[in-house]
Design a protein around this motif. Structure first.
Motif, PDB file in Angstrom:
ATOM      1  N   MET A  56       0.848  -1.202   0.000  1.00 32.85           N
ATOM      2  CA  MET A  56       0.000   0.000   0.000  1.00 32.85           C
ATOM      3  C   MET A  56       0.886   1.255   0.000  1.00 32.85           C
ATOM      4  N   ALA A  57       1.981   1.215   0.788  1.00 36.11           N
ATOM      5  CA  ALA A  57       2.881   2.373   0.872  1.00 36.11           C
ATOM      6  C   ALA A  57       3.556   2.624  -0.478  1.00 36.11           C
ATOM      7  N   ALA A  58       3.965   1.554  -1.155  1.00 39.16           N
ATOM      8  CA  ALA A  58       4.640   1.703  -2.455  1.00 39.16           C
ATOM      9  C   ALA A  58       3.684   2.300  -3.488  1.00 39.16           C
ATOM     10  N   LEU A  59       2.426   1.868  -3.462  1.00 40.90           N
ATOM     11  CA  LEU A  59       1.446   2.388  -4.437  1.00 40.90           C
ATOM     12  C   LEU A  59       1.119   3.846  -4.127  1.00 40.90           C
ATOM     13  N   ARG A  60       1.077   4.191  -2.846  1.00 40.99           N
ATOM     14  CA  ARG A  60       0.846   5.596  -2.488  1.00 40.99           C
ATOM     15  C   ARG A  60       2.030   6.457  -2.921  1.00 40.99           C
ATOM     16  N   GLU A  61       3.234   5.950  -2.709  1.00 40.65           N
ATOM     17  CA  GLU A  61       4.435   6.701  -3.112  1.00 40.65           C
ATOM     18  C   GLU A  61       4.478   6.880  -4.627  1.00 40.65           C
ATOM     19  N   ALA A  62       3.944   5.884  -5.344  1.00 43.16           N
ATOM     20  CA  ALA A  62       3.947   5.968  -6.815  1.00 43.16           C
ATOM     21  C   ALA A  62       2.816   6.863  -7.322  1.00 43.16           C
TER      22      ALA A  62
END
Ligand code: FAS
Ligand code: PHB
Length: 391
Positions: A56-62
């Motif tokens: 979830m954090a990686a998708l938010r960062e992207a």
């Protein structure tokens, strides 16, 4: 052969390739994605549904998490069920949470973001082939619409899945593949029917594993174990529902709503790890490097984690000043340290919940372990921290 140049060539436009592309695009690092299939075909594949916190954090960062945060279903735990027993694994024991949000949606979100930022993806490419990845001038050849192309680059990211060309391009004496295939797989259905449970449930039935999952409050994703050589064409939705209802605990069977299948598929249960995950200037990420039985909900999360970690290395090389390679040099060891723990958990969850053989001893061991888990906070905590994703 028509030539061009870029910094990174990504082979494969699944979750790993698309996320890596999105992160590179946001960082202004030139790259191209080459994909074997059409965008419509990639989107037609129904696969994973459970996202760990780091995903979830990686998708938010992207910058692709708006719909996920709006429509994703927070998951605070899951149920292990067997005979008339139930053990709830509460993720608060690990101080984490997980979200249910389909991989298809993630792929769609990444594709839309890529279209908006002008990222270059060549779909329906054939004969993609990495070259000279052991030199500092790697290149990739491919064909499209009857024409031949060559892209010179600095790095190649093999994000082309278990059947891709990247790992197969490595000389056999340079790659060690660990492999374990279970003699069974999962028959799956996706249907617009309300789920039997808001919790995802893993059910150990004497005739084989059953899983209840969901995509929303009106769309269900269900699986049950069949032999690996099962004739899948002999299963239509009606036959699926009959067997699925038979294996469900009474408390869930009473709530089962059936309906037409939006999709039915079969997934073999297999663990494969290709080591190392780097060969000179070519890096493997996602299913190109490893596959796991979906029992631990790890495949998609591992692919996202690899892409995120590989991006860190590429960002350091291009923006860290002076072409530093430390993060790229440690990519394979760092990734494999995480991968093996996820492979173990997926293998362990599969052994705990599936019919392994006709030997009744195996089932007795499973029942003893399930009973132990139901009475041990320590055991439940171990499961919770592994399922939610180890730091
Ligand atoms: P992918 O396989 O998703 O993407 C690779 C891409 O590369 C594909 O689009 C392919 O067309 C392309 N490609 C292949 N060869 C190429 C070539 N030569 N040239 C160019 N492109 C090429 N995981 C879970 O966590 N939970 C689940 O329930 C679950 N269910 C699954 C069910 C099935 C049927 C399968 C196959 C996998 C499932 N998985 C599940 C795992 C799955 O989600 C993968 O881990 C995830 O898709 C991995 O993403 P990528 O590494 O991007 O690989
Ligand atoms: C799914 O929702 O598709 C799902 C959930 C958990 C798993 C595998 C698949 O372990």
């Amino acid at each position: 052969m028509e030539s061009s140049r870029t910094k990174v060539v990504i082979i494969g436009a699944g979750p790993a390739g698309l996320l890596l592309g999105q992160l590179l695009q946001k960082c202004g690092i030139d790259h191209v994605i080459l994909e074997l299939r059409s965008a419509e075909y990639v989107l037609s594949r129904v696969r994973a549904g459970v996202l760990e916190q780091p995903t979830m954090a990686a998708l938010r960062e992207a910058g692709v998490a708006t719909r996920m945060d709006r429509e994703g279903l927070p998951m605070t735990g899951f149920d292990l069920m067997w005979e008339d027993r139930r053990a709830h694994i509460n993720f608060s024991l690990a101080g984490k949470c997980v979200m249910v949000y389909g991989q298809t949606r993630i792929t769609e979100d990444l594709m839309q973001a890529r279209q908006a930022t002008g990222g270059i993806t060549h779909y329906e490419t054939t004969n993609v082939q990495p070259h000279d990845f052991d030199t500092e001038q790697p290149w990739v050849s491919y064909e499209k619409d009857g024409r031949q192309f060559r892209i010179d680059c600095d790095f190649i990211a093999g994000c082309d899945g278990h059947h891709g060309v990247s790992h197969k391009s490595v000389p056999k004496d340079r790659i060690k593949t660990y492999d374990f295939a279970f003699p069974f797989g999962w028959l799956a259905i996706l249907a617009d029917v309300p789920p039997v449970s808001e919790q995802v449930a893993w059910i150990n039935h004497p005739d084989g594993f059953v899983m209840c999952s969901l995509r929303s409050k009106t769309r269900s994703r269900y699986y049950f174990q069949v032999p690996v050589d099962e004739d899948i064409k002999a299963w239509d939705a009606d036959r699926f529902w009959g067997e699925y209802r038979r294996r469900l605990p009474t408390s869930l069977a009473e709530r089962l709503v059936t309906g037409p299948a939006l999709e039915m598929s079969f997934t073999p249960l297999r663990s494969t790890v290709n080591t190392p995950m780097r060969f000179g200037r070519m890096f493997l990420a996602g299913d190109a490097a490893h596959i796991v039985p979906p029992t631990g909900a790890k495949g998609l999360n591992m692919a996202i984690a690899d892409a995120r970690r590989l991006f860190e290395g590429l960002k350091q090389f291009y923006h860290g000043g002076g072409g530093h390679m430390e993060q790229l040099d440690s990519y394979s060891d760092d990734a494999l340290a995480r991968v093996w723990k996820a492979v173990r958990f997926s293998w362990w969850m599969t052994n705990l919940s599936h019919r392994l053989s006709d030997n009744p001893f195996n089932r007795q061991m499973q029942l003893a372990e399930l009973e132990y888990i139901s009475g041990s906070v320590a055991a439940q905590t171990t499961i919770a921290e592994n399922f939610c994703g180890l730091d």
